[in-house]
Design a protein around this motif. Structure first.
Motif, PDB file in Angstrom:
ATOM      1  N   SER A   8     -11.773  24.070  -6.239  1.00 60.81           N
ATOM      2  CA  SER A   8     -12.504  23.779  -7.476  1.00 60.81           C
ATOM      3  C   SER A   8     -11.913  22.678  -8.357  1.00 60.81           C
ATOM      4  O   SER A   8     -12.516  22.335  -9.371  1.00 60.81           O
ATOM      5  N   LEU A   9     -10.768  22.113  -8.012  1.00 61.54           N
ATOM      6  CA  LEU A   9     -10.118  21.194  -8.955  1.00 61.54           C
ATOM      7  C   LEU A   9     -10.465  19.720  -8.747  1.00 61.54           C
ATOM      8  O   LEU A   9     -10.734  19.010  -9.692  1.00 61.54           O
ATOM      9  N   TYR A  10     -10.417  19.221  -7.525  1.00 60.82           N
ATOM     10  CA  TYR A  10     -10.737  17.810  -7.287  1.00 60.82           C
ATOM     11  C   TYR A  10     -11.525  17.703  -5.989  1.00 60.82           C
ATOM     12  O   TYR A  10     -11.356  18.489  -5.068  1.00 60.82           O
ATOM     13  N   ASP A  11     -12.436  16.713  -5.922  1.00 61.41           N
ATOM     14  CA  ASP A  11     -13.336  16.661  -4.770  1.00 61.41           C
ATOM     15  C   ASP A  11     -12.761  15.846  -3.618  1.00 61.41           C
ATOM     16  O   ASP A  11     -11.847  15.038  -3.790  1.00 61.41           O
ATOM     17  N   THR A  12     -13.321  16.068  -2.441  1.00 65.26           N
ATOM     18  CA  THR A  12     -12.818  15.427  -1.224  1.00 65.26           C
ATOM     19  C   THR A  12     -12.988  13.912  -1.271  1.00 65.26           C
ATOM     20  O   THR A  12     -12.150  13.185  -0.745  1.00 65.26           O
ATOM     21  N   ASN A  13     -14.060  13.423  -1.889  1.00 69.30           N
ATOM     22  CA  ASN A  13     -14.262  11.972  -1.957  1.00 69.30           C
ATOM     23  C   ASN A  13     -13.111  11.287  -2.681  1.00 69.30           C
ATOM     24  O   ASN A  13     -12.649  10.214  -2.268  1.00 69.30           O
ATOM     25  N   SER A  14     -12.639  11.905  -3.754  1.00 69.57           N
ATOM     26  CA  SER A  14     -11.504  11.345  -4.494  1.00 69.57           C
ATOM     27  C   SER A  14     -10.245  11.359  -3.631  1.00 69.57           C
ATOM     28  O   SER A  14      -9.457  10.401  -3.642  1.00 69.57           O
ATOM     29  N   LEU A  15     -10.055  12.444  -2.898  1.00 62.82           N
ATOM     30  CA  LEU A  15      -8.894  12.554  -2.013  1.00 62.82           C
ATOM     31  C   LEU A  15      -8.931  11.484  -0.934  1.00 62.82           C
ATOM     32  O   LEU A  15      -7.938  10.794  -0.682  1.00 62.82           O
ATOM     33  N   PHE A  16     -10.088  11.325  -0.287  1.00 62.10           N
ATOM     34  CA  PHE A  16     -10.211  10.345   0.795  1.00 62.10           C
ATOM     35  C   PHE A  16     -10.018   8.922   0.269  1.00 62.10           C
ATOM     36  O   PHE A  16      -9.403   8.084   0.939  1.00 62.10           O
ATOM     37  N   TYR A  17     -10.538   8.645  -0.917  1.00 60.38           N
ATOM     38  CA  TYR A  17     -10.368   7.318  -1.508  1.00 60.38           C
ATOM     39  C   TYR A  17      -8.886   7.046  -1.776  1.00 60.38           C
ATOM     40  O   TYR A  17      -8.381   5.945  -1.499  1.00 60.38           O
ATOM     41  N   LYS A  18      -8.182   8.041  -2.307  1.00 65.22           N
ATOM     42  CA  LYS A  18      -6.748   7.901  -2.601  1.00 65.22           C
ATOM     43  C   LYS A  18      -5.967   7.591  -1.326  1.00 65.22           C
ATOM     44  O   LYS A  18      -5.108   6.704  -1.310  1.00 65.22           O
ATOM     45  N   ILE A  19      -6.266   8.308  -0.258  1.00 63.94           N
ATOM     46  CA  ILE A  19      -5.554   8.078   1.000  1.00 63.94           C
ATOM     47  C   ILE A  19      -5.877   6.693   1.548  1.00 63.94           C
ATOM     48  O   ILE A  19      -5.000   5.984   2.067  1.00 63.94           O
ATOM     49  N   GLY A  20      -7.136   6.279   1.435  1.00 63.45           N
ATOM     50  CA  GLY A  20      -7.521   4.944   1.879  1.00 63.45           C
ATOM     51  C   GLY A  20      -6.767   3.859   1.130  1.00 63.45           C
ATOM     52  O   GLY A  20      -6.324   2.865   1.734  1.00 63.45           O
ATOM     53  N   GLY A  42       2.731   1.582  17.884  1.00 58.62           N
ATOM     54  CA  GLY A  42       3.657   2.586  17.366  1.00 58.62           C
ATOM     55  C   GLY A  42       3.525   2.769  15.866  1.00 58.62           C
ATOM     56  O   GLY A  42       3.557   3.894  15.356  1.00 58.62           O
ATOM     57  N   HIS A  43       3.329   1.664  15.156  1.00 55.30           N
ATOM     58  CA  HIS A  43       3.203   1.743  13.705  1.00 55.30           C
ATOM     59  C   HIS A  43       1.865   2.365  13.291  1.00 55.30           C
ATOM     60  O   HIS A  43       1.790   3.103  12.301  1.00 55.30           O
ATOM     61  N   VAL A  44       0.817   2.065  14.040  1.00 56.66           N
ATOM     62  CA  VAL A  44      -0.482   2.692  13.776  1.00 56.66           C
ATOM     63  C   VAL A  44      -0.381   4.204  13.981  1.00 56.66           C
ATOM     64  O   VAL A  44      -0.865   4.990  13.160  1.00 56.66           O
ATOM     65  N   LYS A  45       0.257   4.607  15.061  1.00 55.13           N
ATOM     66  CA  LYS A  45       0.415   6.034  15.366  1.00 55.13           C
ATOM     67  C   LYS A  45       1.214   6.742  14.275  1.00 55.13           C
ATOM     68  O   LYS A  45       0.851   7.839  13.828  1.00 55.13           O
ATOM     69  N   ASN A  46       2.311   6.118  13.835  1.00 57.90           N
ATOM     70  CA  ASN A  46       3.152   6.740  12.807  1.00 57.90           C
ATOM     71  C   ASN A  46       2.400   6.887  11.482  1.00 57.90           C
ATOM     72  O   ASN A  46       2.511   7.914  10.804  1.00 57.90           O
ATOM     73  N   LEU A 172      -9.654   8.700  10.944  1.00 61.46           N
ATOM     74  CA  LEU A 172      -8.484   8.104  10.311  1.00 61.46           C
ATOM     75  C   LEU A 172      -7.945   6.911  11.093  1.00 61.46           C
ATOM     76  O   LEU A 172      -7.626   5.862  10.518  1.00 61.46           O
ATOM     77  N   GLU A 173      -7.857   7.038  12.404  1.00 59.97           N
ATOM     78  CA  GLU A 173      -7.305   5.936  13.201  1.00 59.97           C
ATOM     79  C   GLU A 173      -8.174   4.686  13.097  1.00 59.97           C
ATOM     80  O   GLU A 173      -7.666   3.562  12.967  1.00 59.97           O
ATOM     81  N   ASN A 174      -9.475   4.869  13.138  1.00 57.87           N
ATOM     82  CA  ASN A 174     -10.382   3.730  13.014  1.00 57.87           C
ATOM     83  C   ASN A 174     -10.229   3.062  11.642  1.00 57.87           C
ATOM     84  O   ASN A 174     -10.253   1.827  11.541  1.00 57.87           O
ATOM     85  N   MET A 175     -10.058   3.875  10.603  1.00 57.98           N
ATOM     86  CA  MET A 175      -9.836   3.325   9.259  1.00 57.98           C
ATOM     87  C   MET A 175      -8.584   2.462   9.244  1.00 57.98           C
ATOM     88  O   MET A 175      -8.576   1.345   8.698  1.00 57.98           O
ATOM     89  N   ILE A 176      -7.510   2.986   9.835  1.00 55.60           N
ATOM     90  CA  ILE A 176      -6.240   2.263   9.856  1.00 55.60           C
ATOM     91  C   ILE A 176      -6.381   0.958  10.636  1.00 55.60           C
ATOM     92  O   ILE A 176      -5.916  -0.098  10.203  1.00 55.60           O
ATOM     93  N   ARG A 177      -7.047   1.011  11.782  1.00 53.41           N
ATOM     94  CA  ARG A 177      -7.193  -0.184  12.612  1.00 53.41           C
ATOM     95  C   ARG A 177      -8.023  -1.264  11.920  1.00 53.41           C
ATOM     96  O   ARG A 177      -7.773  -2.460  12.100  1.00 53.41           O
ATOM     97  N   GLN A 178      -9.001  -0.856  11.138  1.00 50.09           N
ATOM     98  CA  GLN A 178      -9.790  -1.839  10.386  1.00 50.09           C
ATOM     99  C   GLN A 178      -8.916  -2.573   9.366  1.00 50.09           C
ATOM    100  O   GLN A 178      -9.032  -3.799   9.208  1.00 50.09           O
ATOM    101  N   VAL A 179      -8.061  -1.835   8.680  1.00 53.31           N
ATOM    102  CA  VAL A 179      -7.156  -2.453   7.707  1.00 53.31           C
ATOM    103  C   VAL A 179      -6.148  -3.344   8.423  1.00 53.31           C
ATOM    104  O   VAL A 179      -5.823  -4.450   7.947  1.00 53.31           O
ATOM    105  N   VAL A 180      -5.652  -2.868   9.564  1.00 53.88           N
ATOM    106  CA  VAL A 180      -4.692  -3.658  10.349  1.00 53.88           C
ATOM    107  C   VAL A 180      -5.322  -4.977  10.779  1.00 53.88           C
ATOM    108  O   VAL A 180      -4.706  -6.049  10.674  1.00 53.88           O
ATOM    109  N   GLU A 181      -6.551  -4.927  11.294  1.00 51.64           N
ATOM    110  CA  GLU A 181      -7.229  -6.135  11.752  1.00 51.64           C
ATOM    111  C   GLU A 181      -7.456  -7.111  10.596  1.00 51.64           C
ATOM    112  O   GLU A 181      -7.290  -8.328  10.749  1.00 51.64           O
ATOM    113  N   LYS A 182      -7.829  -6.571   9.448  1.00 51.56           N
ATOM    114  CA  LYS A 182      -8.031  -7.416   8.271  1.00 51.56           C
ATOM    115  C   LYS A 182      -6.726  -8.099   7.875  1.00 51.56           C
ATOM    116  O   LYS A 182      -6.696  -9.312   7.571  1.00 51.56           O
TER     117      LYS A 182
END
Length: 201
Positions: A8-20, A42-46, A172-182
């Motif tokens: 009840s305290l904070y929503d998932t969208n806020s959490l996902f945005y923070k992690i992104g 290795g760095h993507v995996k970590n 999550l992995e796809n998100m990371i790879r998009q940032v890596v490619e950018k």
């Protein structure tokens, strides 16, 4: 020990945005060597391992209850009352084991804003949630019935939350790879510019 209002305290969208945002910041701080073909995986995996969410699991079927008696100030049992007279009443206590990230127990499913907010005591050392109901103003039978309805709602909230968290983890992995490619493209552009100016990267 700490207190938490489940789902009840904070929503998932806020959490996902923070992690992104954290992922963007971390990758932008990586040195160029990290993007080499023999290092990047290795760095993507970590990073993925570090950002994956630990899905909370409340074991409602293993709930235990007990009754006892406690002394409460009158102001707790009757909010708004100015009297601090002490009253001894029976208490119904429920204990439920849980696993996973304690902080995620307070995460609200993005599609639900109407969850009942009851405060639970969390003991992360033994993985247990506790809630108690003073038998005052209502009968034990009524309180037990209300608690069962509340738990039914919590079970649905947990199911919905798990689905959202699992979906986030799977992407999550796809998100990371998009940032890596950018970032790789930015580095290439920077190096190309430096090269055109006769400078070393």
């Amino acid at each position: 020990m700490r207190k938490v209002k489940l789902f009840s305290l904070y929503d998932t969208n806020s959490l996902f945005y923070k992690i992104g945002m954290e992922i963007n910041q971390e990758i932008n701080k990586w040195p160029q060597e990290y993007f080499a073909d023999d290092q990047i995986e290795g760095h993507v995996k970590n990073l993925k391992t570090g950002k994956e969410l630990s899905i909370p699991e409340i074991h409602f079927a293993r709930s235990e209850s007990r009754t006892s008696s406690k002394i409460f100030p009158n102001s707790v049992l009757r909010p708004g009352s100015g009297s601090e007279m002490k009253i001894k009443v029976n208490v119904i206590e429920y204990r439920i084991p849980f696993e996973g990230d304690v902080n995620l127990l307070a995460c609200r499913v993005s599609s639900n804003n109407s969850i009942k907010s009851e405060e639970w005591t969390v003991d992360p050392k033994i993985g247990e949630l506790t809630i108690e109901y003073p038998v005052y103003g209502k009968t034990s039978k009524v309180l037990i019935h209300e608690h069962k309805n509340y738990v039914t709602d919590l079970m649905q909230q947990q199911s919905d939350l798990k689905a959202e968290l699992l979906e986030f983890n799977s992407g999550l992995e796809n998100m990371i790879r998009q940032v890596v490619e950018k970032r790789k493209n930015e580095i290439r552009s920077q190096n190309s510019l430096l090269s055109s100016l006769g400078l070393k990267s």
